[in-house]
Motif scaffolding. Structure first.
Motif, PDB file in Angstrom:
ATOM      1  N   THR B  54       8.040  -6.592  -3.565  1.00 47.36           N
ATOM      2  CA  THR B  54       9.312  -6.342  -2.586  1.00 47.36           C
ATOM      3  C   THR B  54       8.693  -5.537  -1.243  1.00 47.36           C
ATOM      4  O   THR B  54       8.905  -5.754  -0.156  1.00 47.36           O
ATOM      5  N   MET B  55       7.883  -4.560  -1.785  1.00 49.07           N
ATOM      6  CA  MET B  55       7.483  -3.542  -0.589  1.00 49.07           C
ATOM      7  C   MET B  55       6.139  -4.154   0.102  1.00 49.07           C
ATOM      8  O   MET B  55       5.659  -3.523   1.029  1.00 49.07           O
ATOM      9  N   GLN B  56       5.803  -5.187  -0.323  1.00 51.13           N
ATOM     10  CA  GLN B  56       4.609  -6.016   0.362  1.00 51.13           C
ATOM     11  C   GLN B  56       3.188  -5.195   0.029  1.00 51.13           C
ATOM     12  O   GLN B  56       2.503  -5.116   1.011  1.00 51.13           O
ATOM     13  N   TYR B  57       3.290  -4.592  -0.907  1.00 53.55           N
ATOM     14  CA  TYR B  57       1.969  -3.772  -1.364  1.00 53.55           C
ATOM     15  C   TYR B  57       1.310  -4.881  -2.259  1.00 53.55           C
ATOM     16  O   TYR B  57       1.317  -4.957  -3.554  1.00 53.55           O
ATOM     17  N   ALA B  98      -3.777   5.560  -8.567  1.00 53.28           N
ATOM     18  CA  ALA B  98      -4.571   5.891  -7.324  1.00 53.28           C
ATOM     19  C   ALA B  98      -3.979   5.284  -5.902  1.00 53.28           C
ATOM     20  O   ALA B  98      -4.070   5.845  -4.832  1.00 53.28           O
ATOM     21  N   MET B  99      -3.404   3.948  -6.353  1.00 53.82           N
ATOM     22  CA  MET B  99      -3.081   3.065  -4.969  1.00 53.82           C
ATOM     23  C   MET B  99      -1.842   3.731  -4.851  1.00 53.82           C
ATOM     24  O   MET B  99      -1.427   3.946  -3.969  1.00 53.82           O
ATOM     25  N   VAL B 100      -0.960   3.913  -5.962  1.00 59.08           N
ATOM     26  CA  VAL B 100       0.525   4.582  -5.414  1.00 59.08           C
ATOM     27  C   VAL B 100       0.271   6.070  -4.805  1.00 59.08           C
ATOM     28  O   VAL B 100       1.033   6.530  -3.961  1.00 59.08           O
ATOM     29  N   SER B 101      -0.875   6.829  -5.258  1.00 51.15           N
ATOM     30  CA  SER B 101      -0.859   8.021  -4.510  1.00 51.15           C
ATOM     31  C   SER B 101      -1.451   7.927  -3.121  1.00 51.15           C
ATOM     32  O   SER B 101      -0.984   8.635  -2.214  1.00 51.15           O
ATOM     33  N   ALA B 102      -2.246   6.909  -2.711  1.00 55.89           N
ATOM     34  CA  ALA B 102      -2.327   6.379  -1.470  1.00 55.89           C
ATOM     35  C   ALA B 102      -1.283   6.094  -0.394  1.00 55.89           C
ATOM     36  O   ALA B 102      -1.003   6.693   0.706  1.00 55.89           O
ATOM     37  N   ILE B 103      -0.452   5.209  -1.119  1.00 55.51           N
ATOM     38  CA  ILE B 103       0.804   5.105  -0.684  1.00 55.51           C
ATOM     39  C   ILE B 103       1.722   6.209  -0.172  1.00 55.51           C
ATOM     40  O   ILE B 103       2.231   6.356   0.892  1.00 55.51           O
ATOM     41  N   GLU B 104       1.791   7.119  -1.397  1.00 54.82           N
ATOM     42  CA  GLU B 104       2.396   8.343  -0.978  1.00 54.82           C
ATOM     43  C   GLU B 104       1.977   9.016   0.042  1.00 54.82           C
ATOM     44  O   GLU B 104       2.623   9.664   0.918  1.00 54.82           O
ATOM     45  N   ARG B 109      -5.323   2.383   3.508  1.00 56.49           N
ATOM     46  CA  ARG B 109      -6.706   1.882   2.835  1.00 56.49           C
ATOM     47  C   ARG B 109      -6.227   2.265   1.358  1.00 56.49           C
ATOM     48  O   ARG B 109      -6.604   3.326   0.786  1.00 56.49           O
ATOM     49  N   LEU B 110      -5.861   1.043   0.554  1.00 53.76           N
ATOM     50  CA  LEU B 110      -5.750   1.319  -0.710  1.00 53.76           C
ATOM     51  C   LEU B 110      -7.054   1.260  -1.402  1.00 53.76           C
ATOM     52  O   LEU B 110      -7.807   0.368  -0.962  1.00 53.76           O
ATOM     53  N   PRO B 111      -7.214   2.074  -2.497  1.00 52.18           N
ATOM     54  CA  PRO B 111      -8.453   1.793  -3.360  1.00 52.18           C
ATOM     55  C   PRO B 111      -8.753   0.218  -3.565  1.00 52.18           C
ATOM     56  O   PRO B 111      -7.666  -0.408  -3.925  1.00 52.18           O
TER      57      PRO B 111
END
Lengths: 133, 544
Positions: B54-57, B98-104, B109-111
């Motif tokens: 939904t968030m397009q991640y 790790a991806m969620v932390s990057a988003i936060e 650039r997501l891992p």
């Protein structure tokens, strides 16, 4: 009958009332926002089968968006139970990719339409149009 | 549609899902046939996938999708929940985290998890024998959920509570403000009471009593709102212990008791890293290798346990293990080697004091080399954290049998029960938790030895020091018949502190002091008493 405050900015384009059933707060929020922006009134939300049945005893939604995967209920059985007590409510199933068989079964058992997640305003609009709202 | 407004919710919901992943995966390693747990794991992966889509991640959705697929294969019986499965799922969980932390952090650039995604997709069941199907049917991703009439799937654990109208999320800052305001109300009420006393005929007693009662209720409610169950910090421990023990090839059973016990969230926050440190020590240094254990007649698998209990206004957290324990004598010897103590001092240590040596800064160089980066957590920091909260740390250990770390903490922090003491022109408060007792000493009861004063308490010699001198205040007149002293517990040893006058016990609301007062050693906060007097709250062990 459960009455909830209606936001002042809603138009009366459609006074149809909606109930949202999904175990994720995130999803309920998004769907709720899309629906309110289209002028619908969200009269109830539920996160589980038990909560759905409880809330339905106190309100009469015109439309129910029903997530078919809930923590305590099988979507189709819940659909049956809903149709027994609120036969006039129009149920739209919310599914994820890969659940076509369940959706088909649900449509056979009286659901009016389905929306595949992720939600988008267009998909919701299409579903609502199909109901003739 | 603008999705950015949902980012915070996405992040917090995702973290919740990932937390539960970890718990469930570790639980399933112990009991691979826990069907409800597998279903729940599947649902969490599914929800996370839905939100991410939904968030397009896309990267997050893809990874969650693969994990969901793998779990689907486990549910259908094609794969058993063998360690290989657990490992790759945990890898996935970490990558998601790790991806969620990057988003936060708003980092675009997501891992990269492409390799992991491929490995999940191609996960080979060849080396892992399939176990009997854990789910009754496997069409399509249809969940096997109980009939509505039956009770929900048998659970000895609570699935993560889904949100409903019954509860709201409140920011911690809001709660902090509520606590502050409540504290101010209580202080103001004391001042009102004080003035009412001086006004003849004001007849304020009844409304003041009512006000007291209401404020007590308000305070209790506000504190209750700040309470969180111990599981809030403890839920990540099983995974931590598992990872550490696997890395070191040790076998460890980890148990937590009392994780439903509630503590103030501020305290939980402070105690989290110290507990992690104690656990790491228990695995790294405390636990022997399986062969060593068996040779010593112990079970090859060691046990580390955290037990949380509540008594009145204290919470006790005990971290115990059945590992190699510590020998007080060797600790004392080490202290002498390091030049921290003289031989005589070392010989004079009680068992208790010797064990507490591990909390001395610099005592164990192994402690400071840790991959918990930047926090400088050693046992000295653990002890400091516990004391700063007005609590106490006691260490028990027996060589060859194991060790026990007891953390005694107050249930809530900001409003504390304190003993007030006059020292020169200052009023000083000690948290009642830290005070063993008060005592009034007569001349003959104090004796000096090598420049140090002592007195006798329960057949032990307890050192006596002057609070006035420690705080740089003018000394009280020497010709007093009776000298009041507060016996405090600092570093496992008792010390008496003489003062001018004991002012009694009060409930005081502690506020942090600003700079530069906050830099004073041994002072952890300030409060105002009913008569408008400023009180300095002490951390006795930091003083000494």
């Amino acid at each position: 009958m459960l009455m909830l405050p209606v936001s002042a900015r809603e138009t009366t384009m459609s006074n149809a009332t909606v109930m949202i059933v999904d175990d994720a707060l995130f999803m309920r929020n998004i769907l709720g926002t899309i629906l309110r922006e289209k002028g619908y009134t969200v009269v109830a939300e539920a996160a589980s089968g038990i909560e759905t049945m409880k809330k339905l005893h106190g309100c009469d939604p015109d439309i129910i968006f029903l997530d078919i995967i809930l923590p305590d209920a099988n979507g189709i059985q819940l659909l049956d139970a809903i149709r027994k007590i609120k036969p006039q409510a129009k149920v739209i199933l919310c599914s994820a990719i890969g659940q076509e068989a369940i959706v088909r079964k649900g449509l056979d058992q009286g659901a009016r339409y389905y929306v595949q997640k992720p939600f988008s305003p267009e998909k919701i609009a299409e579903a609502l149009e199909s109901l003739g709202e | 549609m603008d999705m950015s407004q949902y980012r915070d919710l996405f992040v917090s919901e995702s973290k919740g899902h990932i937390q539960v992943f970890n718990e469930l995966i570790v639980r399933l390693e112990d009991n691979a046939s826990d069907t409800p747990a597998i279903d729940e794991l599947f649902r969490h992966a599914h929800s996370l996938k839905g939100m991410a889509a939904t968030m397009q991640y896309q990267a997050v959705a893809d990874l969650a999708h693969r994990m969901e697929d793998l779990l689907s294969r486990v549910r259908s019986g094609e794969l058993g929940f063998a360690p290989g499965v657990a490992d790759i799922l945990l890898e996935g969980s970490d990558a998601l985290s790790a991806m969620v932390s990057a988003i936060e952090a708003d980092d675009d650039r997501l891992p990269d998890a492409a390799d992991l995604v491929n490995r999940l997709a191609g996960f080979n069941a060849a080396d892992i024998p399939p176990s009997p199907p854990v789910s009754a049917s496997g069409t399509d991703a249809e969940l096997r959920a109980g009939d509505r009439d039956q009770p929900g799937p048998a659970q000895d654990h609570q699935p993560r509570q889904t949100d409903s109208f019954k509860s709201v999320r409140v920011k911690t800052e809001t709660l902090d403000r509520l606590v502050n305001i409540t504290g101010e109300l209580i202080t103001t009420r004391y001042r009102l009471a004080d003035r009412a006393q001086r006004c003849e005929g004001a007849q304020l007693e009844e409304p003041l009593n009512r006000l007291s009662m209401l404020l007590r209720e308000l305070r209790d409610e506000v504190f209750q709102a700040r309470m969180l169950p111990f599981s809030f910090v403890a839920d990540r421990f099983p995974r931590l212990v598992r990872d550490l023990s696997r890395k070191q090839e040790k076998e460890i059973q980890f148990q937590v008791e009392g994780k439903e016990i509630e503590l103030d969230r501020g305290i939980l926050e402070e105690i989290s890293e110290p507990l992690v440190h104690i656990l790491r020590n228990a695995v790294d240094h405390g636990m022997e290798m399986p062969e060593e254990r068996i040779a010593a007649g112990k079970p090859g698998s060691g046990t580390i346990r955290i037990a949380v209990t509540r008594d009145k206004d204290c919470v006790n957290i005990v971290v115990s293990d059945d590992g190699r324990g510590m020998d007080p004598k060797r600790l004392a010897d080490k202290a002498v080697e390091k030049g921290m103590l003289s031989r005589e001092q070392a010989n004079a240590l009680t068992r208790h004091e010797a064990l507490m040596l591990i909390c001395a800064p610099g005592f164990s160089t192994a402690e400071t080399v840790s991959d918990i980066s930047g926090r400088g957590v050693g046992m000295d920091a653990v002890r400091a954290a516990v004391h700063a909260l007005g609590g106490g740390l006691v260490i028990e250990s027996e060589a060859g049998r194991g060790s026990r770390f007891l953390l005694r903490l107050p249930v809530s922090v900001s409003i504390i029960h304190a003993l007030l003491v006059e020292c020169g022109p200052l009023a000083v408060a000690f948290p009642v938790n830290a005070v063993k007792r008060t005592i009034e000493l007569r001349d003959g009861e104090i004796f000096a030895e090598r420049g140090q004063s002592f007195f006798s308490l329960d057949d032990r010699q307890v050192p006596l020091r002057s609070l006035n001198r420690l705080l740089g205040q003018p000394a009280a007149s020497d010709s007093r018949d009776v000298i009041p002293a507060v016996v405090i517990e600092a570093g496992g040893a008792a010390t008496g502190l003489t003062a001018d006058r004991l002012l009694g016990q009060r409930e005081i609301f502690v506020k942090p002091l600003g700079i530069p007062l906050s830099r004073i050693k041994g002072v952890t906060g300030g409060a105002i008493t009913g008569d408008g007097r400023i009180v300095y709250v002490m951390d006795a062990s930091a003083l000494l």
